[in-house]
Design an enzyme around this catalytic site. Structure first.
Site, PDB file in Angstrom:
ATOM      1  N   ASP A  71       0.843  -1.209   0.000  1.00 52.55           N
ATOM      2  CA  ASP A  71       0.000   0.000   0.000  1.00 52.55           C
ATOM      3  C   ASP A  71       0.861   1.235   0.000  1.00 52.55           C
ATOM      4  OD1 ASP A  71      -2.125   1.707   0.175  1.00 52.55           O
ATOM      5  OD2 ASP A  71      -2.588   1.278   2.262  1.00 52.55           O
ATOM      6  N   GLU A  98      -2.541  10.079  -0.724  1.00 56.36           N
ATOM      7  CA  GLU A  98      -3.830   9.383  -0.675  1.00 56.36           C
ATOM      8  C   GLU A  98      -4.212   9.074   0.764  1.00 56.36           C
ATOM      9  OE1 GLU A  98      -6.565   5.923  -0.437  1.00 56.36           O
ATOM     10  OE2 GLU A  98      -4.520   6.050   0.299  1.00 56.36           O
ATOM     11  N   GLU A  99      -3.227   8.689   1.567  1.00 60.45           N
ATOM     12  CA  GLU A  99      -3.535   8.143   2.887  1.00 60.45           C
ATOM     13  C   GLU A  99      -4.163   9.147   3.845  1.00 60.45           C
ATOM     14  OE1 GLU A  99      -3.707   5.196   3.438  1.00 60.45           O
ATOM     15  OE2 GLU A  99      -2.188   4.062   2.363  1.00 60.45           O
TER      16      GLU A  99
HETATM   17 ZN   LIG Z   1      -3.520   2.725  -0.468  1.00 57.69          ZN
END
Ligand SMILES: [Zn+2]
Length: 455
Positions: A289, A323-324
């Site tokens: 991720d 994004e996080e």
């Molecule tokens: Zn992600």
């Protein structure tokens, strides 16, 4: 990194002479034989490490991926400036209870965006709840001065684990906000993890627009820790839990999306985007991720170059920042795209881990959905079978072009939440072939979209 243009893999280089079956075969073969995505990921994970927005790792990743894209010989490689939040975890968190016999420690980690505890930590009685509704039923009188412990596990009955995550994650994202409004002094959330282990999993918590005085520290506890705490509370509902964390929020800092593209030869104004997010959480090195999604997206363009495929439309890789904990990169990309009057026809995001690809989650109208489903047979030799309607990706979410079709790569999700946002999201957890098969699957879909267009 050097690469050779492998004319041998595509015996007929002119499009039209190659059947779709042959082209997909060439894409998968090329990716498995001479892909670079695994080496790129190795560098991102092991030489750079975690890439939380605003961190040194994030900036190194921008420089590294831009350089690597420049080596490929794309039409254009550039950066898009974007201001991102900067949150820093600080010293390692501590948590324990003291019962009559001993001090029992718990593995916890601050949730992203959380405020710190007071310098000497927080010590308070604990109320275990399983939902925000249950918390609200308690009301201010019972909650005031307490630590709220959210302990609803991910539901193991979901075969697609993202559904289990989706139906559980409100505890992490909104638990602190809701408990803070009721006067709690801290929040502990069971990690979003389907298995029992000792690793706390971070992730963002949002305070929304509550008063600064209502913002309370929030931490995740490992699943084993949650089980233990729950059983201790059953024996002694008055036990006191202690935790300490020293995270800090700083002013926003400048960062970048990394963009590279191959200009289309027929309709260069039509843009096909493929991407992932370059930032990661800070506990592991963000290999799944979303290092995986970034290097797979880069590999899509490399596959086309290595196969000497000249796309009709412009194919653009975007490595989104933040994004996080903010989606600032995705929002900035859309803002600039609208401002420049760009026409996106298709966007594909890989942000569900680097595991064996199973198919696609498709956000499209009926006509385009059916068109993509009509290609299903082409993917069957590669064990890709899942063509479902659903979410695409957080970073491409904001894209607003008129007739855009958005798709998310769907890998096998069974092991994803063993690693998600935890210290074991590391390079060794990514399998080379699985990563490559994902990139080949993405390239194949983009090839078909490029060739046949959207409706
Ligand atoms: Zn992600």
């Amino acid at each position: 990194m050097k690469f050779k243009i492998l004319l041998l893999l595509v015996p007929f280089c002119t499009v039209g002479q190659v059947t779709d079956e042959q082209m997909l075969k060439s894409i998968y073969s090329n990716n498995l034989k001479q892909g670079s995505c695994y080496q790129w990921l190795e560098y991102l994970s092991n030489s750079i490490g975690s890439r939380l927005s605003g961190s040194e790792g994030a900036e190194k990743a921008v420089v590294y991926t831009k350089n690597e894209l420049e080596k490929l010989g794309l039409t254009r490689v550039y950066l898009q400036e974007v201001m991102v939040p900067k949150w820093v975890r600080g010293a390692k968190e501590e948590a324990y209870v003291i019962d009559t016999k001993s001090k029992i420690s718990f593995p916890i980690c601050a949730l992203g965006g959380s405020v710190a505890t007071p310098k000497n930590g927080v010590l308070a009685s604990v109320i275990e709840v399983h939902s925000i509704e249950e918390l609200n039923l308690l009301g201010k009188d019972k909650v005031k001065g307490k630590i709220i412990f959210f302990n609803r596990p991910m539901n193991p009955e979901f075969i697609e684990t993202f559904k289990a995550y989706g139906s559980c994650v409100d505890q992490r994202s909104s638990g602190a906000k809701e408990a803070g409004k009721l006067g709690a002094v801290g929040v502990i959330v069971r990690s979003m993890n389907l298995r029992l282990d000792d690793l706390p999993h971070t992730g963002v918590t949002n305070y929304g627009d509550i008063l600064p005085s209502e913002k309370i520290p929030a931490a995740a506890i490992s699943t084993n820790g949650a089980e233990l705490l729950s059983s201790l509370l059953k024996n002694d509902s008055n036990l006191k839990f202690y935790f300490k964390q020293s995270c800090q929020i700083f002013e926003d800092v400048k960062s970048y999306n990394v963009v590279g593209e191959i200009k289309g030869i027929e309709n260069p104004q039509n843009i096909i985007v493929v991407g992932g997010h370059l930032d990661s959480w800070d506990l592991g090195d963000g290999s799944h991720d979303d290092g995986a999604g970034c290097v797979q997206s880069m590999q899509v363009l490399l596959n086309f170059l290595q196969l000497n495929y000249r796309p009709k439309n412009t194919i653009r890789v975007v490595l989104f920042m933040n994004e996080e904990n903010g989606t600032r990169g995705g929002l900035k990309y859309e803002e600039l795209s609208s401002k420049n009057g760009e026409n996106h026809i298709f966007a594909l995001e890989s942000d569900s881990g680097g595991f064996s690809p199973r198919g696609f989650s498709i956000d499209a109208d009926e006509l385009n959905f059916n068109k993509i489903v009509s290609w299903k047979y082409l993917f069957e030799p590669y064990l890709i079978h899942q063509f479902v309607k659903g979410r695409s990706g957080v970073d491409i979410g904001p894209l607003q072009s008129k007739h855009i079709v958005k798709v998310g790569l769907q890998p096998d999700s069974q092991r994803y939440f063993d690693h998600h946002h935890a210290s074991n999201d590391t390079f060794d957890a990514v399998n080379k072939r699985e990563l490559e098969l994902g990139a080949a699957t993405m390239t194949s879909l983009i090839y078909l979209i490029d060739k046949y267009g959207i409706e």
